[in-house]
Design a protein around this motif. Sequence first.
Motif, PDB file in Angstrom:
ATOM      1  N   ASP A  96       0.842  -1.193   0.000  1.00  0.00           N
ATOM      2  CA  ASP A  96       0.000   0.000   0.000  1.00  0.00           C
ATOM      3  C   ASP A  96       0.881   1.248   0.000  1.00  0.00           C
ATOM      4  OD1 ASP A  96      -2.531   1.510   0.492  1.00  0.00           O
ATOM      5  OD2 ASP A  96      -1.553   1.935   2.416  1.00  0.00           O
ATOM      6  N   PHE A  97       0.655   2.153  -0.967  1.00  0.00           N
ATOM      7  CA  PHE A  97       1.500   3.349  -1.051  1.00  0.00           C
ATOM      8  C   PHE A  97       1.413   4.201   0.204  1.00  0.00           C
ATOM      9  CE2 PHE A  97       2.005   7.873  -1.739  1.00  0.00           C
ATOM     10  CZ  PHE A  97       3.352   7.898  -2.036  1.00  0.00           C
ATOM     11  N   GLU A  98       0.217   4.419   0.723  1.00  0.00           N
ATOM     12  CA  GLU A  98       0.078   5.283   1.909  1.00  0.00           C
ATOM     13  C   GLU A  98       0.860   4.709   3.084  1.00  0.00           C
ATOM     14  OE1 GLU A  98      -1.022   8.344   2.011  1.00  0.00           O
ATOM     15  OE2 GLU A  98      -1.546   8.187  -0.106  1.00  0.00           O
ATOM     16  N   GLN A  99       0.879   3.399   3.220  1.00  0.00           N
ATOM     17  CA  GLN A  99       1.657   2.783   4.295  1.00  0.00           C
ATOM     18  C   GLN A  99       3.145   2.970   4.037  1.00  0.00           C
ATOM     19  OE1 GLN A  99       0.414   1.230   7.262  1.00  0.00           O
ATOM     20  NE2 GLN A  99       2.537   1.738   7.705  1.00  0.00           N
ATOM     21  N   ARG A 100       3.572   2.840   2.759  1.00  0.00           N
ATOM     22  CA  ARG A 100       4.991   3.065   2.428  1.00  0.00           C
ATOM     23  C   ARG A 100       5.392   4.491   2.789  1.00  0.00           C
ATOM     24  NH1 ARG A 100       3.739   0.698  -2.622  1.00  0.00           N
ATOM     25  NH2 ARG A 100       4.160   2.635  -3.730  1.00  0.00           N
ATOM     26  N   ALA A 101       4.556   5.455   2.421  1.00  0.00           N
ATOM     27  CA  ALA A 101       4.870   6.858   2.720  1.00  0.00           C
ATOM     28  C   ALA A 101       4.921   7.080   4.229  1.00  0.00           C
ATOM     29  CB  ALA A 101       3.849   7.781   2.074  1.00  0.00           C
ATOM     30  N   ALA A 102       3.984   6.488   4.954  1.00  0.00           N
ATOM     31  CA  ALA A 102       3.979   6.624   6.415  1.00  0.00           C
ATOM     32  C   ALA A 102       5.247   6.024   7.013  1.00  0.00           C
ATOM     33  CB  ALA A 102       2.736   5.961   7.007  1.00  0.00           C
ATOM     34  N   ASP A 103       5.651   4.860   6.517  1.00  0.00           N
ATOM     35  CA  ASP A 103       6.861   4.212   7.030  1.00  0.00           C
ATOM     36  C   ASP A 103       8.111   5.040   6.704  1.00  0.00           C
ATOM     37  OD1 ASP A 103       5.272   2.170   7.994  1.00  0.00           O
ATOM     38  OD2 ASP A 103       5.751   0.775   6.357  1.00  0.00           O
ATOM     39  N   ILE A 104       8.168   5.550   5.489  1.00  0.00           N
ATOM     40  CA  ILE A 104       9.306   6.380   5.088  1.00  0.00           C
ATOM     41  C   ILE A 104       9.378   7.637   5.951  1.00  0.00           C
ATOM     42  CG2 ILE A 104      10.057   7.956   3.229  1.00  0.00           C
ATOM     43  CD1 ILE A 104      11.023   5.131   2.845  1.00  0.00           C
ATOM     44  N   SER A 105       8.220   8.162   6.337  1.00  0.00           N
ATOM     45  CA  SER A 105       8.204   9.403   7.123  1.00  0.00           C
ATOM     46  C   SER A 105       8.885   9.248   8.472  1.00  0.00           C
ATOM     47  CB  SER A 105       6.771   9.895   7.310  1.00  0.00           C
ATOM     48  OG  SER A 105       6.075   9.129   8.279  1.00  0.00           O
ATOM     49  N   VAL A 106       8.984   8.025   8.977  1.00  0.00           N
ATOM     50  CA  VAL A 106       9.600   7.808  10.286  1.00  0.00           C
ATOM     51  C   VAL A 106      11.114   8.042  10.223  1.00  0.00           C
ATOM     52  CG1 VAL A 106      10.085   6.087  12.067  1.00  0.00           C
ATOM     53  CG2 VAL A 106       7.787   6.265  11.076  1.00  0.00           C
ATOM     54  N   ASP A 107      11.775   7.446   9.244  1.00  0.00           N
ATOM     55  CA  ASP A 107      13.231   7.565   9.160  1.00  0.00           C
ATOM     56  C   ASP A 107      13.710   8.587   8.133  1.00  0.00           C
ATOM     57  OD1 ASP A 107      13.710   5.629  11.137  1.00  0.00           O
ATOM     58  OD2 ASP A 107      13.403   4.020   9.682  1.00  0.00           O
ATOM     59  N   HIS A 108      12.818   9.040   7.268  1.00  0.00           N
ATOM     60  CA  HIS A 108      13.190  10.001   6.225  1.00  0.00           C
ATOM     61  C   HIS A 108      12.100  11.085   6.109  1.00  0.00           C
ATOM     62  CE1 HIS A 108      16.203   7.043   4.986  1.00  0.00           C
ATOM     63  NE2 HIS A 108      15.237   6.152   5.120  1.00  0.00           N
ATOM     64  N   PRO A 109      11.793  11.763   7.219  1.00  0.00           N
ATOM     65  CA  PRO A 109      10.673  12.706   7.189  1.00  0.00           C
ATOM     66  C   PRO A 109      10.877  13.877   6.236  1.00  0.00           C
ATOM     67  CG  PRO A 109      11.925  12.977   9.212  1.00  0.00           C
ATOM     68  CD  PRO A 109      12.460  11.752   8.515  1.00  0.00           C
ATOM     69  N   ASP A 110      12.123  14.242   5.995  1.00  0.00           N
ATOM     70  CA  ASP A 110      12.383  15.353   5.092  1.00  0.00           C
ATOM     71  C   ASP A 110      12.222  14.967   3.621  1.00  0.00           C
ATOM     72  OD1 ASP A 110      14.587  13.684   5.614  1.00  0.00           O
ATOM     73  OD2 ASP A 110      16.016  15.208   4.973  1.00  0.00           O
ATOM     74  N   LEU A 111      12.105  13.686   3.330  1.00  0.00           N
ATOM     75  CA  LEU A 111      12.005  13.227   1.943  1.00  0.00           C
ATOM     76  C   LEU A 111      10.636  12.662   1.577  1.00  0.00           C
ATOM     77  CD1 LEU A 111      15.492  11.491   1.684  1.00  0.00           C
ATOM     78  CD2 LEU A 111      14.840  13.749   0.842  1.00  0.00           C
ATOM     79  N   VAL A 112       9.763  12.482   2.544  1.00  0.00           N
ATOM     80  CA  VAL A 112       8.487  11.820   2.261  1.00  0.00           C
ATOM     81  C   VAL A 112       7.592  12.672   1.353  1.00  0.00           C
ATOM     82  CG1 VAL A 112       7.246  12.581   4.339  1.00  0.00           C
ATOM     83  CG2 VAL A 112       6.629  10.417   3.225  1.00  0.00           C
ATOM     84  N   THR A 113       7.632  13.979   1.490  1.00  0.00           N
ATOM     85  CA  THR A 113       6.831  14.843   0.606  1.00  0.00           C
ATOM     86  C   THR A 113       7.283  14.665  -0.835  1.00  0.00           C
ATOM     87  OG1 THR A 113       6.453  16.431   2.370  1.00  0.00           O
ATOM     88  CG2 THR A 113       6.174  17.230   0.122  1.00  0.00           C
TER      89      THR A 113
END
Length: 190
Positions: A121-138
């Motif tokens: 699921d893309f939204e879950q991938r983005a949420a997971d990425i936001s934890v360790d790469h919050p500056d890159l998730v946007t």
Amino acid sequence: MTNTTTIILVAVVFLIIGGLLAMGFSRLQRTKRLKERFGSEYDHALNEMGDKRQAESELQARLDHVEKLNIRPLTPEETDRFTHEWQVTQTEFVDHPLTSVQKANQLIKEVMSARGYPVDDFEQRAADISVDHPDLVTNYRELHAIAAKGDQDGISTEEMRQAMVHGRALFHDLVQPEPKVEDTLEKEKV
């Protein structure tokens, strides 16, 4: 009212006030910790949810979710393979920009999968990425949106180029080996 009753009532009032102050302080600390951890993603979650408590609960749930995952660094062989695929994808951008953006989006998904992130699921991938790469998730959201749009919305080559630049930043963060504890401690001493 007796002196004992008055003393008990005053003590209870002070305990209640102390408890409320402690709760307020705890919430402020939680907010501060989440803002520091998530940066602009904190604001994004707040805008999406419209409610501070709900946004903070969502961000905390992301932290808890990623903590349970078995995220691992890539092997040197995987890093080499993915890096080579990324270079080929970038080279193809000149002749086939949209295809390259779509390949870049897919390649990031593959790297995430290899590292242990759930990728269905893309939204879950983005949420997971936001934890360790919050500056890159946007930027990841933008890359994914352009890759998903395809030809239908007349995306400019410049928009696709920007998507590739954004994707490259996340890709490089994902394929980089995790710093060793000794390296991290050495940097902190300096």
